[in-house]
Structures are given as C-alpha cells and as structure tokens.
Design an enzyme around this catalytic site. Structure first.
Site, short mmCIF file in Angstrom:
data_model
loop_
_atom_site.label_atom_id
_atom_site.label_comp_id
_atom_site.label_asym_id
_atom_site.label_seq_id
_atom_site.Cartn_x
_atom_site.Cartn_y
_atom_site.Cartn_z
N ASP A 46 0.84 -1.20 0.00
CA ASP A 46 0.00 0.00 0.00
C ASP A 46 0.87 1.25 0.00
O ASP A 46 1.94 1.26 0.61
CB ASP A 46 -0.91 0.01 1.25
CG ASP A 46 -2.18 0.81 1.02
OD1 ASP A 46 -2.07 2.04 0.81
OD2 ASP A 46 -3.27 0.22 1.04
N ASN A 47 0.43 2.28 -0.71
CA ASN A 47 1.16 3.55 -0.67
C ASN A 47 0.47 4.58 0.21
O ASN A 47 0.87 5.75 0.23
CB ASN A 47 1.36 4.11 -2.10
CG ASN A 47 0.05 4.53 -2.74
OD1 ASN A 47 -1.02 4.23 -2.20
ND2 ASN A 47 0.13 5.20 -3.88
N GLY A 51 -5.60 5.01 2.09
CA GLY A 51 -5.65 4.14 3.26
C GLY A 51 -4.64 4.61 4.29
O GLY A 51 -3.95 5.62 4.08
N ALA A 129 -10.63 -6.33 -7.68
CA ALA A 129 -11.81 -5.65 -7.17
C ALA A 129 -12.31 -4.71 -8.26
O ALA A 129 -11.81 -3.61 -8.42
CB ALA A 129 -11.44 -4.84 -5.92
N TYR A 160 -12.79 6.74 -12.85
CA TYR A 160 -12.91 5.52 -12.03
C TYR A 160 -13.58 4.41 -12.84
O TYR A 160 -13.06 3.30 -12.94
CB TYR A 160 -13.73 5.86 -10.79
CG TYR A 160 -13.91 4.72 -9.81
CD1 TYR A 160 -12.83 4.20 -9.10
CD2 TYR A 160 -15.17 4.18 -9.56
CE1 TYR A 160 -12.99 3.18 -8.18
CE2 TYR A 160 -15.35 3.16 -8.64
CZ TYR A 160 -14.26 2.66 -7.95
OH TYR A 160 -14.44 1.65 -7.03
N THR A 190 -20.35 -1.11 -0.26
CA THR A 190 -20.06 -1.87 0.96
C THR A 190 -19.80 -0.88 2.08
O THR A 190 -19.27 0.20 1.85
CB THR A 190 -18.83 -2.77 0.72
OG1 THR A 190 -19.09 -3.61 -0.42
CG2 THR A 190 -18.53 -3.64 1.90
#
Ligand code: NAD
Length: 328
Positions: A46-47, A51, A129, A160, A190
C-alpha cells in the site's frame, strides 16, 4: 462456502501466502485480517494514498504479516512464493477519485498490469476488485453480469468507471494470453468499520453528521437507491471467489435496495441523533438506481449476504463512535 485454503491446491502443507494490494484500505484491511485468521501469510502492499497504516496496525507483528509501503504503479515485486493476489489498490470514493483522477487511472491500468504480472510470475490465483460502477447509470435493473453498462467516459466519474472497465479487459487478456488464473468481482456499495468519516460516501457521512447532531445531507430528494453490503459479507464473497477458479465477472453485493433517504433515517435512528435531514444537489452522473443481481454468486460460489442491515449498521455506528471520540 469452499475454504480459501483450497487455492493452495493439494500438493503440500506449506502455509499459503497472499498479496493484498491496497491492503491498508477499508476493504483490504478486512481481507488481510480474515486471511491471517484463516492461516494465510499475508503481504500487504500500500502507498497510503487513501488508506492508512493504522487500519492494519493491529496486524503488524503477527506471525506471517508483512506491511510494505509501495506504489503498485511503480513496483509490485514480492520475494518468495505467492498463491493468491488480491488487487484492491485504487481510490474508491468519489471524493478521492475526483481529487486524484490521474492516480486512479494509473492504478487501474499500470497498477493492475503490475499486479497481474506478479500473479503470472508466481503462478498465483488473481482476483481484481472491480465495481458496480462499470454499469454506470444503469438502464437495466437489477444489474446482472451480462449487462454492459451505461457509462460516460468523459464525465467526472469516468476516471474511475473506465479505469475499472480497462482493468477488467486487461485481466481478461492476461487470462487468455498468459493463462493466468484470474477472477473478476464486481463489488457493490459496501459499508462497515474503517471507512473514513470524511470519504464522502453516504453512510460514513451520515453517521459522522448524526453523531455530531449536525444536519444529515441527503443528495437530491433521496429517492435514488443503493444496495449496501456489510463488509464481513463482502469479504466472504471475495474469498469464495479466490477459492474458486471462476473467471467472473461475479457481482458481490447485497440485493436489498433502499432509498438514500431511508438510509439517512435509519442512521439517525441507530445513532439516537437529533439531526435534521436536509437536501443538497446531486453529484453529476450520480446513478439513480443500483442493485446487484446475485444469482451467479449464489450458483457458482454458494455465496449470499447474511448480515442484516440493522445489525451491520449498529456495528458500524459503534466503531465510528469510538473512532471519532478517540480523535476528538
Ligand atoms: P480505500 O480507499 O479504503 O482502499 C484503497 C487502498 O488502495 C488504500 O489503502 C490506498 O492507499 C491504496 N492505494 C491506492 N493507490 C495505490 C497505489 N498506486 N499503490 C498502492 N496502494 C494504493 O477503498 P476501499 O473502499 O477499501 O476499496 C478497495 C477496492 O475495492 C478498490 O479497488 C475499489 O475500487 C473497490 N470497490 C470498493 C467498493 C466499496 O464499496 N468500498 C465498491 C466497489 C469497488
């Protein structure tokens, strides 16, 4: 549901090992946690663009867990055996991808190719995903996997939607050209613990506003619908896909449709808030309806969501109460 361990095959007893790109994000962190709990070793790449290391801080130091700060558009190399690559790196909320359009396109294109190359080189199962956004503002309802969508490529959300559509095409090409064991999951909205209170998505926004007794801002007249899936159900669906050899695409989401106004009212009730509900303009290209047809997921994966909305909402509100009071 088949055990995710079956991805490893029957040849040995070695601990299976997964790479989760975007593993420090909302969904990725839950995937890392569940995989570890099921006996996997997990490499989280992860960068920290959208997140945060704090999402996986409780996993750091556990045997088998590695957190690597890396931008998968630059590099997705991992030493040693890998049995499964879950490619979840990408800004996901409209606030994020409208602010970072180029990063979104790059991680969906170059990032997806690097993650696919990793799976090819390691002989690993690969699951991407993808998203219900590939259906755009759908003209068919509910959406089943054979619907090709209604997307505006040059609208603000196009960065996107088209990155994900390109990603699906690339995954399909790696399957047919390089024989990679790929799977595509199309994830519908979600919700759950570890969403960012300010990420702009309806549920965290409503909860944040309700807990502060501020007005709850519903877009338009709130009659547009969403079908929301609790994160534990989503994780179970993704891991069922990982354990299968199905190429997808397979919709994973909760088919129960609710209006956005109803969601706002339920959040107000679940938080015991005094907030009033106010109405603001709808974003450009905001879909009017959204509901997955999950027949294929049930048939192929034996998967169906089990967490009731009231229960998932209570768990999410409890997490936000704690997270927001810790930062107050
Ligand atoms: P998130 O923003 O919480 O997580 C995405 C993670 O990817 C973050 O940790 C971010 O730092 C990381 N990332 C972004 N670009 C990167 C790069 N170049 N290199 C390495 N890491 C990078 O979002 P999320 O809700 O957890 O979504 C995860 C995935 O699921 C995304 O691919 C998203 O498109 C997809 N998805 C999510 C939903 C949903 O409702 N949450 C719905 C449909 C699809």
């Amino acid at each position: 549901m088949r055990s995710v361990r079956s991805v490893k095959g029957s040849e040995g007893t070695a601990q299976p090992r997964a790479v989760v790109t975007g593993g420090a994000g909302f969904l990725g962190s839950h995937l890392c946690e569940t995989l570890l709990a099921e006996g996997w070793a997990v490499v989280c790449l992860d960068n920290f663009l959208t997140g945060t290391p704090s999402n996986v801080a409780h996993l750091v130091g556990r045997p088998g867990f590695e957190l690597i700060h890396c931008d998968v558009t630059e590099n997705a190399h991992v030493r040693g055996d890998v049995d499964l690559v879950l490619h979840f790196a990408s800004p996901a909320s409209p606030v994020d991808y409208l602010e970072m359009p180029i990063e979104t396109l790059r991680v969906g294109s170059v990032g997806t190719e690097r993650a696919l190359a990793l799976a090819r080189d390691k002989g690993a199962r690969f699951v991407i995903a993808s998203t219900s956004e590939v259906y755009g503002d759908p003209q068919v309802h509910p959406q089943s996997e054979d619907y090709w969508g209604h997307v505006n490529p040059i609208g603000p959300r196009g960065v996107y939607d088209e990155a994900k559509r390109y990603g699906e095409a690339l995954v399909t090409a790696y399957r047919s050209t390089h024989g990679v064991n790929t799977g595509i999951v199309r994830i519908f909205n979600t919700y759950g613990p570890r969403m960012r209170p300010n990420d702009g998505r309806a549920i965290p926004t409503f909860i944040r506003q309700a807990l502060a007794n501020e007005p709850i801002t519903v877009a338009g007249d709130g009659s547009q619908t969403r079908s929301v899936c609790y994160v534990d159900d989503l994780v179970a669906g993704v891991l069922a896909m990982a354990a299968s050899a199905h190429p997808g695409p397979i919709n994973i989401g909760n088919p129960h449709e609710r209006s956005v106004l109803e969601i706002a009212e339920d959040v107000r009730a679940a938080t015991g808030s005094r907030s009033e509900i106010t109405f603001v303009g709808r974003p450009v290209d905001d879909p009017k309806v959204r509901r997955p047809d999950t027949t294929l997921a049930a048939e192929v994966l034996g998967w169906r969501p089990t967490v009731r909305w009231a229960e998932g909402l209570d768990r999410t509100v409890a997490w936000f109460r704690e997270a927001l009071s810790a930062t107050a």
